[in-house]
Design a protein around this motif. Sequence first.
Motif, short mmCIF file in Angstrom:
data_model
loop_
_atom_site.label_atom_id
_atom_site.label_comp_id
_atom_site.label_asym_id
_atom_site.label_seq_id
_atom_site.Cartn_x
_atom_site.Cartn_y
_atom_site.Cartn_z
N LYS A 297 0.81 -1.22 0.00
CA LYS A 297 0.00 0.00 0.00
C LYS A 297 0.84 1.27 0.00
O LYS A 297 0.31 2.36 -0.07
N PHE A 298 2.15 1.13 0.16
CA PHE A 298 2.99 2.32 0.28
C PHE A 298 3.82 2.51 -0.98
O PHE A 298 4.18 1.56 -1.66
N THR A 299 4.13 3.77 -1.27
CA THR A 299 5.01 4.04 -2.40
C THR A 299 6.39 4.40 -1.85
O THR A 299 6.52 5.23 -0.94
N PHE A 300 7.38 3.73 -2.36
CA PHE A 300 8.75 4.04 -1.98
C PHE A 300 9.67 3.56 -3.09
O PHE A 300 9.31 2.71 -3.89
N ASP A 301 10.83 4.15 -3.16
CA ASP A 301 11.80 3.79 -4.18
C ASP A 301 12.68 2.66 -3.66
O ASP A 301 12.82 2.47 -2.46
N ILE A 302 13.27 1.94 -4.60
CA ILE A 302 14.26 0.93 -4.22
C ILE A 302 15.61 1.45 -4.68
O ILE A 302 15.92 1.43 -5.86
N PRO A 303 16.42 1.96 -3.76
CA PRO A 303 17.72 2.48 -4.18
C PRO A 303 18.66 1.36 -4.60
O PRO A 303 18.70 0.30 -3.97
N THR A 304 19.35 1.58 -5.70
CA THR A 304 20.32 0.58 -6.15
C THR A 304 21.65 1.26 -6.44
O THR A 304 21.72 2.46 -6.71
N GLY A 305 22.70 0.48 -6.35
CA GLY A 305 24.02 0.97 -6.69
C GLY A 305 24.36 0.61 -8.13
O GLY A 305 23.53 0.04 -8.85
N THR A 306 25.55 0.94 -8.55
CA THR A 306 25.94 0.64 -9.93
C THR A 306 27.12 -0.32 -9.98
O THR A 306 27.11 -1.27 -10.75
N VAL A 307 28.13 -0.08 -9.15
CA VAL A 307 29.36 -0.86 -9.25
C VAL A 307 29.32 -2.07 -8.32
O VAL A 307 29.76 -3.16 -8.67
N GLY A 308 28.78 -1.87 -7.14
CA GLY A 308 28.79 -2.95 -6.16
C GLY A 308 30.00 -2.89 -5.25
O GLY A 308 30.42 -3.90 -4.69
N ASP A 309 30.57 -1.71 -5.07
CA ASP A 309 31.71 -1.57 -4.16
C ASP A 309 31.23 -1.11 -2.78
O ASP A 309 30.02 -0.99 -2.55
N CYS A 310 32.17 -0.88 -1.87
CA CYS A 310 31.79 -0.52 -0.52
C CYS A 310 31.01 0.79 -0.48
O CYS A 310 30.08 0.95 0.29
N TRP A 311 31.38 1.74 -1.34
CA TRP A 311 30.70 3.03 -1.34
C TRP A 311 29.25 2.88 -1.77
O TRP A 311 28.36 3.53 -1.24
N ASP A 312 29.00 2.00 -2.74
CA ASP A 312 27.62 1.76 -3.19
C ASP A 312 26.79 1.16 -2.07
O ASP A 312 25.63 1.53 -1.88
#
Lengths: 129, 367, 129
Positions: free
Chosen positions: B242-257
């Motif tokens: 019932k809720f709207t929210f984004d799914i954040p994703t990274g690009t590289v897959g490193d520690c910073w992501d």
Amino acid sequence: MSEEKKIAAAELLIECRKLQATYDYLPFMTAIDYPEKNIIELVYRLQSTATNETLMLKVELPRDKAEVSSLISVWPAADWHEREVYDMFGVKFIGHPDLRRILLPPDWQGYPLLKDYTDPNMIKKPVTI
Amino acid sequence: MSELRTEEYHLSMGPQHPSTHGVLRLILKLDGEVIKEAIPDMGYLHRGVEKMMENRVYIQIIPFVDRLDYLAAMNNNLAVVLPVEKLANITPPPRAEYIRVIMCELNRIASHLVWLGTFALDLGAVTPFLYCFREREPIMDLFEMAVGSRLTYNYIRYGGVASDISDEFIRDTKAFLSYFRPRIDEYEALLTENPIFLQRTKNVGIIEAKQAVAYGISGPMLRASGVRRDLRRALPYSVYDKFTFDIPTGTVGDCWDRYIVRIREMRESVKIVEQALAGLPAGGFKIKVPLNLKPLAGEAYVPTESPRGELGFYFVSHGTNKPYRMKCRAPSFCNMNILQEMLKGWKIADVVAVLGTVDVMLGEVDR
Amino acid sequence: MKQFFLGIYNLLLGMKVTLEQIVKKPITLQYPSEKRQPYPAFRGNLRLHRDKCTSCMICVNYCPNNCIYIKYHVGEDKKRKLESYTVDMGLCMYCGICVDVCPFSANYWDQSYENSVYDRKQLIERKDI
């Protein structure tokens, strides 16, 4: 929602190689002990990350000779799960490169999650409902 | 002159190393400072929860699972309650479902705050640690007000929740959320673009998407590798659809992501709590469930999204008042599987950064 | 070069956050001299209303760790009379199940949080006095 499928232990590796094309994700695998039926049942949960299709794969092993081929070549995720099942149930996974105890100390005797496991230091729950 | 003799150096990191967050031991095989092989050794915290549960009735299970992932006990409560409700055909009232979502998302924020603070501390930044724990405190206070307990709650029960939330709780939660939003910007100002932090985390410990899926990684780690998979959206449980929210994703897959995904997840959790508070229906908070609950024979597994990844409890019931078998699918356990692959070829100092972003919870790994 | 100044700028941005903090009021409590009042629902120490307890043993049966011990005798009117109610607070998980299941609301929590003792044996205490 989730389907169930029973396959024989001998066909597991061949069948799973085929299934891997659809189900690329292995969330967990575990075992259940049935001493009265004299079997240990392995349960694999397979999932597809694209479509979220789920399959519960079940394999029955005889309790006195619990051996099955390892799925580590199909899903690397099976590595520690198989080690845990070996640790707790004593199921041998043929082809696993590093089948050691994972949670219990290496010199532990017996397999604690078997239903007939007893230990001299085990304390029985004083009050049970 | 004869050649210098060289040999592999074995270093045991832990079980008391501060950055292993608990009692994890890593056996590092080193060539100079470069890791040739890393073997995680755990089990120091093994309590045999799965065996214990075979001797306990269903209501007694909930306080024990609090102790698995003690930083996100509310999420563990929800994960253990859902499959039993499925087996016993219990449908909790809508108000209870909303309260569950509010509590779980608040707990997710608290858990991520502890992670962020300790991760920054491991990398040498002490200030974020103090700030994170300052912001975690109001969440603990909110739980104390509603539940009575600050860390292990035993709040979500079969058929609802243990107690209703008061207007005071709703008011304080809203006040907290408006206070908390700008605080995330502060953390980002401290860390996100900080050159020292970037040097330690950018392009360190990379997991590719395909590898992550094959190794069964879940949660923020999987999303940091670019796989858009959140169980709240993929297989919705409770009232998350019932809720709207984004799914954040990274690009590289490193520690910073992995860092930025968790930071963004906190923002999404704030959004979800706000929506849940706005749409909180009136009505009962618990339906009557027999004390000595006897679910039907069968098996059930409901995967949930805990702060660390896919958390689920697999129940096999034989129709008695105790589960025949309970298996905990612990996210940290599965996420740590990839550690031996990830650490190969990195330096000792990177172990701390990689281990920090895996977000291991040893209570859950060892069970 | 641009990278260098960007780095300096971002460092200063972080320092601005910490500098702003200096002028703010501290939020910490100086514990032994200042004390925090817990919320009414706080689970502090387990207590018993002796007059409400009927020695029905429900809390003893449902305690996950069996840390409650009740002694009673059957009186002349065939009702159970409570003799002693002991809780091993060293085993107690503060889960609150005993408070929830009590049909007569005899178990309750008080708001004390300074419960540490020097000896483990002191944690086993009679709560009904």
